[in-house]
Design a protein around this motif. Sequence first.
Motif, mmCIF file in Angstrom:
data_model
loop_
_atom_site.group_PDB
_atom_site.id
_atom_site.type_symbol
_atom_site.label_atom_id
_atom_site.label_comp_id
_atom_site.label_asym_id
_atom_site.label_seq_id
_atom_site.Cartn_x
_atom_site.Cartn_y
_atom_site.Cartn_z
ATOM 1 N N ALA A 225 0.833 -1.203 0.000
ATOM 2 C CA ALA A 225 0.000 0.000 0.000
ATOM 3 C C ALA A 225 0.869 1.255 0.000
ATOM 4 N N ARG A 226 1.931 1.232 0.799
ATOM 5 C CA ARG A 226 2.825 2.383 0.867
ATOM 6 C C ARG A 226 3.454 2.667 -0.505
ATOM 7 N N LYS A 227 3.890 1.605 -1.148
ATOM 8 C CA LYS A 227 4.529 1.752 -2.458
ATOM 9 C C LYS A 227 3.559 2.306 -3.490
ATOM 10 N N ALA A 228 2.281 1.926 -3.372
ATOM 11 C CA ALA A 228 1.274 2.371 -4.329
ATOM 12 C C ALA A 228 0.657 3.716 -3.959
ATOM 13 N N GLY A 229 1.062 4.289 -2.823
ATOM 14 C CA GLY A 229 0.535 5.581 -2.414
ATOM 15 C C GLY A 229 -0.825 5.511 -1.755
ATOM 16 N N ARG A 230 -1.198 4.314 -1.283
ATOM 17 C CA ARG A 230 -2.484 4.149 -0.594
ATOM 18 C C ARG A 230 -2.263 4.156 0.920
ATOM 19 N N SER A 231 -3.367 4.212 1.647
ATOM 20 C CA SER A 231 -3.304 4.140 3.100
ATOM 21 C C SER A 231 -3.012 2.708 3.532
ATOM 22 N N ALA A 232 -1.878 2.500 4.190
ATOM 23 C CA ALA A 232 -1.522 1.156 4.647
ATOM 24 C C ALA A 232 -2.517 0.634 5.672
ATOM 25 N N THR A 233 -2.927 1.502 6.594
ATOM 26 C CA THR A 233 -3.839 1.048 7.637
ATOM 27 C C THR A 233 -5.219 0.700 7.076
ATOM 28 N N GLN A 234 -5.689 1.487 6.126
ATOM 29 C CA GLN A 234 -6.986 1.175 5.523
ATOM 30 C C GLN A 234 -6.940 -0.162 4.785
ATOM 31 N N ASP A 235 -5.879 -0.397 4.047
ATOM 32 C CA ASP A 235 -5.764 -1.663 3.326
ATOM 33 C C ASP A 235 -5.702 -2.846 4.288
ATOM 34 N N ILE A 236 -4.996 -2.687 5.393
ATOM 35 C CA ILE A 236 -4.900 -3.767 6.371
ATOM 36 C C ILE A 236 -6.260 -4.056 6.993
ATOM 37 N N VAL A 237 -6.964 -3.011 7.401
ATOM 38 C CA VAL A 237 -8.283 -3.193 8.016
ATOM 39 C C VAL A 237 -9.240 -3.878 7.046
ATOM 40 N N GLU A 238 -9.257 -3.432 5.811
ATOM 41 C CA GLU A 238 -10.159 -4.029 4.828
ATOM 42 C C GLU A 238 -9.812 -5.493 4.574
ATOM 43 N N ALA A 239 -8.528 -5.819 4.547
ATOM 44 C CA ALA A 239 -8.111 -7.205 4.352
ATOM 45 C C ALA A 239 -8.520 -8.063 5.544
ATOM 46 N N ALA A 240 -8.368 -7.521 6.760
ATOM 47 C CA ALA A 240 -8.760 -8.267 7.954
ATOM 48 C C ALA A 240 -10.255 -8.543 7.973
ATOM 49 N N ILE A 241 -11.046 -7.554 7.581
ATOM 50 C CA ILE A 241 -12.500 -7.728 7.558
ATOM 51 C C ILE A 241 -12.902 -8.787 6.535
ATOM 52 N N ARG A 242 -12.229 -8.789 5.396
ATOM 53 C CA ARG A 242 -12.530 -9.817 4.384
ATOM 54 C C ARG A 242 -12.174 -11.214 4.880
ATOM 55 N N GLU A 243 -11.144 -11.293 5.696
ATOM 56 C CA GLU A 243 -10.653 -12.601 6.144
ATOM 57 C C GLU A 243 -11.453 -13.157 7.324
ATOM 58 N N MET A 244 -12.107 -12.292 8.067
ATOM 59 C CA MET A 244 -12.773 -12.715 9.302
ATOM 60 C C MET A 244 -13.776 -13.847 9.125
ATOM 61 N N PRO A 245 -14.653 -13.816 8.117
ATOM 62 C CA PRO A 245 -15.598 -14.937 7.975
ATOM 63 C C PRO A 245 -14.902 -16.278 7.737
ATOM 64 N N LYS A 246 -13.739 -16.246 7.085
ATOM 65 C CA LYS A 246 -13.015 -17.485 6.787
ATOM 66 C C LYS A 246 -12.420 -18.115 8.047
ATOM 67 N N VAL A 247 -11.998 -17.274 8.982
ATOM 68 C CA VAL A 247 -11.372 -17.790 10.207
ATOM 69 C C VAL A 247 -12.326 -17.731 11.399
ATOM 70 N N ARG A 248 -13.590 -17.391 11.124
ATOM 71 C CA ARG A 248 -14.633 -17.358 12.151
ATOM 72 C C ARG A 248 -14.292 -16.397 13.285
ATOM 73 N N VAL A 249 -13.913 -15.204 12.892
ATOM 74 C CA VAL A 249 -13.618 -14.132 13.830
ATOM 75 C C VAL A 249 -14.578 -12.983 13.571
ATOM 76 N N ALA A 250 -15.094 -12.392 14.639
ATOM 77 C CA ALA A 250 -15.921 -11.192 14.522
ATOM 78 C C ALA A 250 -15.449 -10.213 15.591
ATOM 79 N N ASP A 251 -14.712 -9.208 15.174
ATOM 80 C CA ASP A 251 -14.122 -8.292 16.146
ATOM 81 C C ASP A 251 -13.815 -6.966 15.456
ATOM 82 N N ASN A 252 -13.613 -5.935 16.281
ATOM 83 C CA ASN A 252 -13.179 -4.668 15.701
ATOM 84 C C ASN A 252 -11.671 -4.704 15.453
#
Length: 264
Positions: A225-252
């Motif tokens: 994300a940093r290399k592409a000029g995007r927000s690193a934290t936003q990309d991480i949060v969005e990736a974590a949210i996408r992954e949560m149903p797969k690992v059966r996690v529901a959290d902030n």
Amino acid sequence: GTVSYHASEFAASHIADYLKRTDEMKELIYLTKYKSRGSVLPTMEQIAILCRSALRKTFLGVDKALLEMAAEQGLHYTSSTGVTALIWKNLLTVAHVGDSKACIMKMGENGEIMPEWLTVDHKPNMPHELKRIQENGGSLTYLHGNKPYIRGADFLRRLQKGEHPKQLNYSRAFGGKDLKPYGLSADPDINHFEINKDDRLVLIGSDGLWDALNPRVACQIAMEARKAGRSATQDIVEAAIREMPKVRVADNVSVIAIFLNESE
């Protein structure tokens, strides 16, 4: 945060001010501003002592103020984990309570991402944590998939009275007013690390992040994300949210990214 947002918001909004007001931090700021040109600087060991003392005073001071606020508002169990990173030149000092984590990422010669944990979760069943809890009259119980929780000695009595006493899955925290008498602590673990030329990133995240993404994946997302000029934290949060149903996690998810040695 646990049991509503009050503790986490209080800690997040007050910790920087408390840190700046400590005598140790004032001395560090003075050294940075006025003794960086030709004057003799203190040793790194002396700087580490200042950082350690400043962070410990800050954590305990914020917790004291939070407990006072919680008592006034009847917030008996609102609590929060916390991780703070203080960087002075190439010295990284990390203080934490609870089960939020920090990792540092090195970049290998072949571009390999190599993360290392900087913190160890405070869990109630750890021998040194359990000893303190039991010495203060608290106890251990296992809930939600056999996870260890700290329980106050007044738990059953309050339950019988129709109240809703809470238990916590971590043994150190900001707040948690009615568990503090039973061994819950806000005294942070504090460790020092030398930042080397191969270090590129420090990631601080709540357990919701690390339960969904392993540190190598999270660091890779941040760097891309940093290399592409995007927000690193936003990309991480969005990736974590996408992954949560797969690992059966529901959290902030809370995450902070600190990029290092970017000029190299």
